[in-house]
Design a protein around this motif. Structure first.
Motif, short mmCIF file in Angstrom:
data_model
loop_
_atom_site.label_atom_id
_atom_site.label_comp_id
_atom_site.label_asym_id
_atom_site.label_seq_id
_atom_site.Cartn_x
_atom_site.Cartn_y
_atom_site.Cartn_z
N GLU A 210 15.11 4.83 -6.54
CA GLU A 210 13.67 4.99 -6.37
C GLU A 210 12.95 3.66 -6.53
OE1 GLU A 210 9.94 6.59 -5.68
OE2 GLU A 210 11.96 7.30 -5.19
N PHE A 211 13.36 2.87 -7.52
CA PHE A 211 12.77 1.54 -7.66
C PHE A 211 13.08 0.69 -6.43
CE2 PHE A 211 13.02 -2.95 -8.67
CZ PHE A 211 11.80 -3.17 -9.29
N ASP A 212 14.31 0.78 -5.94
CA ASP A 212 14.68 0.00 -4.75
C ASP A 212 13.78 0.36 -3.57
OD1 ASP A 212 16.68 -1.00 -6.31
OD2 ASP A 212 18.31 0.08 -5.32
N ARG A 213 13.53 1.66 -3.39
CA ARG A 213 12.68 2.09 -2.27
C ARG A 213 11.28 1.52 -2.41
NH1 ARG A 213 8.81 5.37 -1.41
NH2 ARG A 213 8.84 6.18 -3.55
N LYS A 214 10.72 1.61 -3.61
CA LYS A 214 9.38 1.08 -3.83
C LYS A 214 9.36 -0.44 -3.62
CE LYS A 214 7.70 4.52 -7.16
NZ LYS A 214 7.20 4.71 -8.56
N ALA A 215 10.39 -1.11 -4.13
CA ALA A 215 10.43 -2.57 -4.04
C ALA A 215 10.44 -3.02 -2.58
CB ALA A 215 11.66 -3.10 -4.77
N VAL A 216 11.24 -2.35 -1.75
CA VAL A 216 11.29 -2.70 -0.33
C VAL A 216 9.92 -2.47 0.31
CG1 VAL A 216 12.30 -2.08 1.89
CG2 VAL A 216 13.76 -2.33 -0.12
N GLU A 217 9.24 -1.39 -0.06
CA GLU A 217 7.92 -1.12 0.49
C GLU A 217 6.92 -2.18 0.06
OE1 GLU A 217 6.76 2.81 -0.63
OE2 GLU A 217 8.18 3.80 0.74
N TRP A 218 6.96 -2.59 -1.21
CA TRP A 218 6.05 -3.63 -1.70
C TRP A 218 6.27 -4.93 -0.92
CZ3 TRP A 218 7.93 -2.31 -7.23
CH2 TRP A 218 7.22 -1.21 -7.73
N ILE A 219 7.54 -5.30 -0.74
CA ILE A 219 7.84 -6.54 -0.04
C ILE A 219 7.43 -6.46 1.42
CG2 ILE A 219 9.70 -8.07 0.71
CD1 ILE A 219 11.21 -7.28 -1.87
N ALA A 220 7.78 -5.34 2.07
CA ALA A 220 7.51 -5.19 3.51
C ALA A 220 6.02 -5.18 3.82
CB ALA A 220 8.17 -3.91 4.03
N GLY A 254 3.79 -13.74 -3.65
CA GLY A 254 2.62 -14.58 -3.92
C GLY A 254 2.49 -15.70 -2.91
N VAL A 255 3.62 -16.30 -2.50
CA VAL A 255 3.59 -17.35 -1.48
C VAL A 255 3.10 -16.79 -0.16
CG1 VAL A 255 4.95 -19.04 -0.19
CG2 VAL A 255 5.48 -18.61 -2.60
N ALA A 256 3.62 -15.61 0.21
CA ALA A 256 3.27 -15.02 1.51
C ALA A 256 1.83 -14.53 1.53
CB ALA A 256 4.23 -13.86 1.81
N GLY A 257 1.34 -14.02 0.40
CA GLY A 257 -0.03 -13.53 0.35
C GLY A 257 -0.11 -12.03 0.58
N GLU A 258 -1.21 -11.45 0.15
CA GLU A 258 -1.43 -10.01 0.25
C GLU A 258 -1.37 -9.57 1.71
OE1 GLU A 258 -2.01 -6.59 -2.03
OE2 GLU A 258 -2.43 -8.56 -2.85
N GLY A 259 -0.58 -8.52 1.98
CA GLY A 259 -0.51 -7.94 3.32
C GLY A 259 0.32 -8.74 4.30
N ALA A 260 0.98 -9.83 3.83
CA ALA A 260 1.75 -10.68 4.76
C ALA A 260 3.05 -9.98 5.15
CB ALA A 260 2.05 -12.01 4.10
#
Length: 260
Positions: A210-220, A254-260
């Motif tokens: 479940e954490f993995d799924r959320k993490a991928v969504e946050w990154i994507a 943080g480098v990529a920025g919000e929504g990147a």
């Protein structure tokens, strides 16, 4: 001014090199698929045509130990020897020497101090697989100069997750303020949930899908605020789910920025 050409979050899985170079009966059944995915991913960096790589990783208690553990460290040597004896023995990783970009390193240190980041530095940093494995997967010719940035994700007390995001944002601003016409790619490595040394280390998925799924969504989606709302030092270190390496991915967000 320099241009931020690419921001890439990658794996630093130390078994890739041995799996991808093995032949015959020694070649794992998943190796061909793994190589195909890596080669497709490599095109992202190739298309960016970078001149310099800023490499974010973490020392696995190879050179930095409890007697001297900086929270954030910049390597500013002209050359970096790479990979340690246990990495050669266990993972088959080759010895490497990577060229440094001293001017950019000096700029990050000076500008970082001026932005309230008391960055440590090293003129004799030896780097490990958290940086060499992304080089092997993304830029196997190892022909570009690097600036390694090491973060402390192992030895408490650790920086809060938000500090990794703040540093990522600062790195972007510092790269773009560097007085150079070079193109810079920032590459960060980390992991999702895992259980080093535990019975689930080599399972089909991490101990916390479940954490993995959320993490991928946050990154994507570049959902930095959503990530910070759920991720804490306590949640990253709960038993059986050592996800502290995810903080380097948060730095890349943080480098990529919000929504990147």
């Amino acid at each position: 001014m320099a241009e931020l050409a690419a921001v890439i979050a990658s794996t630093h899985h130390p078994f890739y090199y041995r799996a991808s170079t093995a032949t015959g009966a020694d070649r794992p059944p998943f190796a061909d698929e793994w190589v195909a995915k890596i080669e497709a991913f490599r095109e992202t960096l190739t298309r960016a045509e970078p001149d310099v790589l800023v490499m974010v990783g973490s020392d696995h208690f190879h050179q930095l130990w409890l007697d001297n553990m900086p929270q954030f460290l910049v390597g500013k040597a002209p050359f970096f020897d790479a990979n340690f004896h246990n990495e050669e023995r266990e993972f088959g990783l080759p010895k490497m020497t990577l060229r440094g970009e001293e001017d950019l390193a000096a700029h990050l240190l000076r500008d970082g101090l001026d932005r309230d980041f008391d960055l440590a530095f090293s003129n004799e940093l030896r780097i490990d697989h958290s940086i060499t494995c992304p080089i092997i997967t993304l830029r196997p010719q190892a022909d570009l100069p690097i600036v390694p940035i090491y973060t402390n994700i192992f030895a408490p007390p650790l920086p809060q997750p938000k500090r990794f995001v703040q540093l990522g944002r600062a790195i972007r601003e510092m790269v773009e303020s560097w007085e150079s016409d070079k193109r810079v790619a920032v590459i960060g490595t980390g992991h999702l949930s895992l259980e080093l040394g535990g019975p689930r280390q080599f399972g089909e998925h991490g101990p916390d899908p479940e954490f993995d799924r959320k993490a991928v969504e946050w990154i994507a989606s570049g959902d930095i605020e959503g990530c910070l709302a759920e991720v804490s030092l306590e949640s990253l270190h709960h038993p059986g789910n050592a996800t502290h390496g995810f903080m380097d991915f948060m730095l890349m967000m943080g480098v990529a920025g919000e929504g990147a």
